[in-house]
Design a protein around this motif. Structure first.
Motif, short mmCIF file in Angstrom:
data_model
loop_
_atom_site.label_atom_id
_atom_site.label_comp_id
_atom_site.label_asym_id
_atom_site.label_seq_id
_atom_site.Cartn_x
_atom_site.Cartn_y
_atom_site.Cartn_z
N MET A 1 0.84 -1.24 -0.04
CA MET A 1 -0.12 -0.04 0.07
C MET A 1 0.92 1.07 -0.14
N THR A 2 0.60 2.16 -0.66
CA THR A 2 1.22 3.56 -0.89
C THR A 2 0.72 4.65 -0.09
N ARG A 3 1.54 5.40 0.24
CA ARG A 3 0.74 6.61 1.25
C ARG A 3 1.30 7.87 0.12
N MET A 4 0.43 8.88 -0.08
CA MET A 4 0.72 10.11 -0.54
C MET A 4 1.28 11.13 0.20
N PHE A 5 2.43 11.82 -0.07
CA PHE A 5 3.04 12.93 0.47
C PHE A 5 2.95 14.21 -0.42
N THR A 6 2.83 15.17 0.07
CA THR A 6 2.63 16.37 -0.80
C THR A 6 4.07 17.08 -0.34
N VAL A 7 4.77 17.46 -1.50
CA VAL A 7 6.22 18.15 -1.62
C VAL A 7 5.86 19.54 -2.27
N THR A 8 6.04 20.59 -1.45
CA THR A 8 6.11 22.02 -1.87
C THR A 8 7.42 22.46 -2.45
N VAL A 9 7.53 22.96 -3.72
CA VAL A 9 8.34 23.32 -4.36
C VAL A 9 8.66 24.62 -4.59
N GLU A 10 9.66 25.57 -4.38
CA GLU A 10 9.71 26.94 -4.49
C GLU A 10 11.12 27.30 -4.88
N ARG A 11 11.16 28.18 -5.85
CA ARG A 11 12.66 28.65 -6.32
C ARG A 11 13.49 29.29 -5.28
N GLY A 12 14.44 28.50 -4.91
CA GLY A 12 15.35 29.55 -3.99
C GLY A 12 16.47 30.25 -4.58
N HIS A 13 17.39 30.50 -3.90
CA HIS A 13 18.51 31.43 -4.39
C HIS A 13 19.19 30.84 -5.53
N GLY A 14 19.92 31.49 -6.69
CA GLY A 14 20.44 30.93 -7.49
C GLY A 14 19.64 29.96 -8.44
N ASP A 15 20.32 28.75 -8.69
CA ASP A 15 19.93 27.70 -9.45
C ASP A 15 19.08 26.53 -8.83
N TRP A 16 18.66 26.90 -7.57
CA TRP A 16 18.21 25.70 -6.59
C TRP A 16 16.63 25.87 -6.51
N TRP A 17 16.17 24.84 -6.57
CA TRP A 17 14.66 24.71 -5.88
C TRP A 17 14.66 24.09 -4.55
N VAL A 18 13.86 24.67 -3.81
CA VAL A 18 13.89 24.15 -2.34
C VAL A 18 12.45 23.48 -1.99
N LEU A 19 12.81 22.10 -1.65
CA LEU A 19 11.62 21.16 -1.33
C LEU A 19 11.39 21.07 -0.14
N GLU A 20 10.02 20.77 0.30
CA GLU A 20 9.79 20.61 1.65
C GLU A 20 8.49 19.51 1.65
N ALA A 21 8.62 18.48 2.46
CA ALA A 21 7.49 17.50 2.66
C ALA A 21 7.13 17.84 4.31
N PRO A 22 6.36 18.73 4.51
CA PRO A 22 5.78 19.15 5.79
C PRO A 22 5.38 17.91 6.85
N ASP A 23 4.75 16.94 6.35
CA ASP A 23 4.16 15.76 6.87
C ASP A 23 5.12 15.07 7.67
N VAL A 24 6.44 14.92 7.12
CA VAL A 24 7.47 14.30 7.55
C VAL A 24 8.74 15.30 8.23
N GLY A 25 8.70 16.38 7.75
CA GLY A 25 9.81 17.19 7.89
C GLY A 25 10.84 17.14 7.24
N ALA A 26 10.82 16.81 6.00
CA ALA A 26 11.71 16.37 5.07
C ALA A 26 11.99 17.71 4.25
N VAL A 27 13.10 18.10 4.04
CA VAL A 27 13.50 19.33 3.17
C VAL A 27 14.78 18.96 2.52
N SER A 28 14.87 19.55 1.21
CA SER A 28 15.97 19.32 0.42
C SER A 28 16.01 20.17 -0.72
#
Length: 126
Positions: A1-28
């Protein structure tokens, strides 16, 4: 069984996209949007104690306000164009069939419809 997690993506500084999955506190971060799912699936699985195959990612990009309207309008217009294309294809098949049923040759059907003789034959097979 799979679980769905929402990941928000926002343009950070420079050439990077900042990612966050608030349900589990993942940031990358990643350089390209096509890297988001793989990057976050691994991080979420680790933090949630799941296998990567059990994690589904719903990517939600946060765009600048002036871009949101244009992106939405482009999507709507593309969908309308695809629907119009499907209707035009169906009408082309009906027109070719109607002309052919009146005894016209493939060449004449093509000439009337503005397509090649070969395309007229294809329309009649479809």
């Amino acid at each position: 069984m799979t679980r769905m997690f929402t990941v928000t993506v926002e343009r950070g500084h420079g050439d990077w996209w900042v990612l966050e999955a608030p349900d589990v506190g993942a940031v990358s971060q990643v350089r390209r949007l096509d890297q988001v799912e793989n990057e976050m699936r691994e991080a979420i699985a680790h933090l949630a104690g799941l296998l990567e195959s059990e994690v589904e990612v719903d990517v939600r990009a946060t765009l600048p306000e002036d871009c949101v309207e244009h992106v939405g309008q482009a999507r709507r217009l593309r969908a309308e164009a695809e629907a119009a294309s499907r209707r035009a294809a169906e009408e082309s098949r009906l027109a070719a069939r109607s002309l052919r049923n009146r005894g016209l040759t493939f060449r004449d059907v093509g000439s009337i419809m503005g397509v090649s003789q070969r395309r007229a034959a294809q329309l009649l097979r479809g």
